[in-house]
Design an enzyme around this catalytic site. Structure first.
Site, PDB file in Angstrom:
ATOM      1  N   HIS A   1       0.784  -1.188   0.091  1.00  0.00           N
ATOM      2  CA  HIS A   1      -0.129  -0.096   0.022  1.00  0.00           C
ATOM      3  C   HIS A   1       0.840   1.184  -0.080  1.00  0.00           C
ATOM      4  O   HIS A   1       0.503   2.262  -0.859  1.00  0.00           O
ATOM      5  CB  HIS A   1      -0.973  -0.020   1.138  1.00  0.00           C
ATOM      6  CG  HIS A   1      -1.850  -1.030   1.161  1.00  0.00           C
ATOM      7  ND1 HIS A   1      -1.737  -2.042   2.198  1.00  0.00           N
ATOM      8  CD2 HIS A   1      -3.063  -1.188   0.719  1.00  0.00           C
ATOM      9  CE1 HIS A   1      -2.922  -2.837   2.258  1.00  0.00           C
ATOM     10  NE2 HIS A   1      -3.507  -2.647   1.188  1.00  0.00           N
TER      11      HIS A   1
ATOM     12  N   LYS B   1      -1.318  -6.461  -7.979  1.00  0.00           N
ATOM     13  CA  LYS B   1      -1.512  -7.786  -7.482  1.00  0.00           C
ATOM     14  C   LYS B   1      -2.990  -8.036  -7.842  1.00  0.00           C
ATOM     15  O   LYS B   1      -3.286  -9.214  -8.012  1.00  0.00           O
ATOM     16  CB  LYS B   1      -1.064  -7.770  -5.876  1.00  0.00           C
ATOM     17  CG  LYS B   1      -1.371  -8.967  -5.457  1.00  0.00           C
ATOM     18  CD  LYS B   1      -1.306  -9.051  -3.973  1.00  0.00           C
ATOM     19  CE  LYS B   1      -2.325  -8.388  -3.478  1.00  0.00           C
ATOM     20  NZ  LYS B   1      -3.651  -9.488  -3.283  1.00  0.00           N
TER      21      LYS B   1
END
Length: 284
Positions: free
Chosen positions: A40, A152
């Site tokens: 993140h 991802k």
């Protein structure tokens, strides 16, 4: 290090971002469900390259979880998340409650097709409708110039790009590279579910994925190679949902002449579901 301003309502977020825009700032948004990790934070740093003001949303979205999935157990650590975002210099955090995003009487849905068909949708038919709904609401709440999503979740990225184009939402959607642990496992908030034994086994997933991609790029025929890879993962203890080769941009099945592709995998290890993907170029 100053703490980011936390906004629990859409109106407060819009007021704050309007003031930033009035000063000439571009806005970049990084939507998350919290439990932040280095993956993140890499998106936050990428956002900083495109805008002067970064807003991160933290909202565990109930509409993308089926009743049998892990909504209640999904990891939450808001203070740790805020500390990490402060260290990155994030200006704003949008942290709404469920009633703010889905008030009483809420009756709207977003239906998606195209890249949403197959793969994740085969075992989680509810998922992309929930993702598309919440991301639409987040983008309309902030109206950022740029929004960053991790590769991802590659199918999710393709779906978001599709509906942003289709709905004419005025935001540039960018992908951020997958961040991996030293043994290759893609970083994920759900990795916290893995115990010591399953965490060691989990590294087989990227190992098989990248080995399969290398052999495909070397010209191996896809069908028997994918079957072999699925068998290898099953022998290691994985319950494979899918391992598929798709066209890179549209996620349609490979057509004659397709060179740019994505190899995508989802598999369960115990109670933990892991996903991953890799880009590859097929030989002519």
């Amino acid at each position: 290090m100053s703490a980011p301003q936390v906004h629990p309502t859409i109106s407060a977020l819009r007021e704050h971002l309007a003031a930033a825009r009035a000063k000439g700032a571009r806005i970049a948004m990084v939507p998350t469900m919290g439990a932040l990790h280095e993956g993140h934070l890499s998106l936050v740093r990428a956002a900083r390259e495109h805008a002067e003001h970064v807003v991160v949303s933290i909202f565990v979205n109930p509409t993308q979880f089926a009743p049998t999935e892990d909504f209640d157990a999904y990891p939450r650590d808001e203070q740790s998340d805020l500390d990490k975002l402060a260290a990155e210099g994030v200006e704003s955090v949008f942290m709404p409650g469920r009633a703010e995003m889905y008030p009483e009487g809420f009756a709207t849905s977003v239906s998606v097709g195209g890249p949403a068909e197959g793969l994740e949708s085969a075992s989680r038919p509810h998922f992309f409708a929930g993702v598309s709904l919440v991301v639409t609401k987040l983008l309309l709440a902030a109206l950022p110039d740029v929004a960053i999503f991790g590769e991802k979740d590659y199918q999710q990225l393709c779906v978001i790009r599709r509906f942003v184009r289709d709905l004419n939402i005025p935001v540039q959607v960018l992908g951020g590279e997958t961040v991996r642990e030293p043994d290759g496992l893609a970083m994920s908030s759900r990795n916290r579910y893995l115990d010591t034994a399953t965490r060691a086994t989990a590294a087989r997933l990227p190992e098989v994925l990248f080995d399969t991609a290398r052999r495909l790029e070397a010209g191996a025929p896809p069908a028997p190679l994918l079957d072999q890879a699925i068998a290898s993962l099953a022998a290691s203890g994985f319950d494979v949902d899918y391992l598929e080769l798709r066209e890179a941009d549209t996620l349609t099945p490979l057509a004659s002449g397709t060179r740019s592709a994505r190899l995508l995998v989802a598999a369960r290890l115990g109670t933990t579901r892991l996903i991953d993907n890799v880009a590859l170029t097929l030989p002519a």
